[in-house]
Scaffold this motif. Structure first.
Motif, short mmCIF file in Angstrom:
data_model
loop_
_atom_site.label_atom_id
_atom_site.label_comp_id
_atom_site.label_asym_id
_atom_site.label_seq_id
_atom_site.Cartn_x
_atom_site.Cartn_y
_atom_site.Cartn_z
N TYR A 5 0.84 -1.19 0.00
CA TYR A 5 0.00 0.00 0.00
C TYR A 5 0.88 1.25 0.00
O TYR A 5 2.06 1.19 0.32
N ALA A 6 0.31 2.37 -0.36
CA ALA A 6 1.00 3.66 -0.32
C ALA A 6 0.43 4.45 0.86
O ALA A 6 -0.77 4.69 0.92
N ASP A 7 1.29 4.82 1.78
CA ASP A 7 0.86 5.57 2.96
C ASP A 7 1.02 7.06 2.68
O ASP A 7 1.99 7.69 3.09
N PHE A 8 0.07 7.63 1.96
CA PHE A 8 0.14 9.04 1.60
C PHE A 8 0.01 9.94 2.83
O PHE A 8 0.59 11.02 2.86
N ASP A 9 -0.73 9.51 3.82
CA ASP A 9 -0.84 10.29 5.05
C ASP A 9 0.54 10.50 5.67
O ASP A 9 0.89 11.61 6.06
N ARG A 10 1.31 9.47 5.71
CA ARG A 10 2.66 9.55 6.28
C ARG A 10 3.54 10.52 5.49
O ARG A 10 4.40 11.20 6.05
N ALA A 11 3.32 10.58 4.20
CA ALA A 11 4.13 11.44 3.34
C ALA A 11 3.90 12.93 3.58
O ALA A 11 4.79 13.73 3.31
N VAL A 12 2.73 13.30 4.09
CA VAL A 12 2.41 14.73 4.20
C VAL A 12 2.00 15.18 5.61
O VAL A 12 1.69 16.35 5.81
N ARG A 13 2.02 14.29 6.57
CA ARG A 13 1.57 14.71 7.91
C ARG A 13 2.61 15.56 8.62
O ARG A 13 3.80 15.49 8.33
N THR A 48 10.86 1.20 -8.05
CA THR A 48 11.63 -0.03 -8.30
C THR A 48 10.94 -1.24 -7.68
O THR A 48 11.01 -2.34 -8.22
N ALA A 49 10.24 -1.04 -6.57
CA ALA A 49 9.50 -2.15 -5.95
C ALA A 49 8.35 -2.61 -6.85
O ALA A 49 7.93 -3.75 -6.80
N LEU A 50 7.87 -1.70 -7.69
CA LEU A 50 6.81 -2.03 -8.64
C LEU A 50 7.36 -2.52 -9.98
O LEU A 50 6.58 -2.85 -10.87
#
Length: 57
Positions: A5-13, A48-50
């Motif tokens: 999953y992509a944790d977008f919250d973590r990226a901008v909090r 790269t993981a994708l």
């Protein structure tokens, strides 16, 4: 089922208050990210993981 999953919250909090959007990424409504926040979303994805990062700069 999913692989990751992509944790977008973590990226901008806000690191000082994890319940809030960091001011650097806030569009002004305290809910939606600005352009810098959207870039942070994109940068948080490990291509790269994708298997997509080959040849990208």
């Amino acid at each position: 089922m999913f692989d990751d999953y992509a944790d977008f919250d973590r990226a901008v909090r806000d690191p000082a208050d994890p319940r809030r959007l960091d001011a650097a990424y806030d569009s002004g409504d305290h809910l939606h990210p600005n352009d810098t926040g959207m870039k942070s979303f994109a940068d948080s994805i490990d291509l790269t993981a994708l298997g997509l990062g080959r040849g990208c700069s």
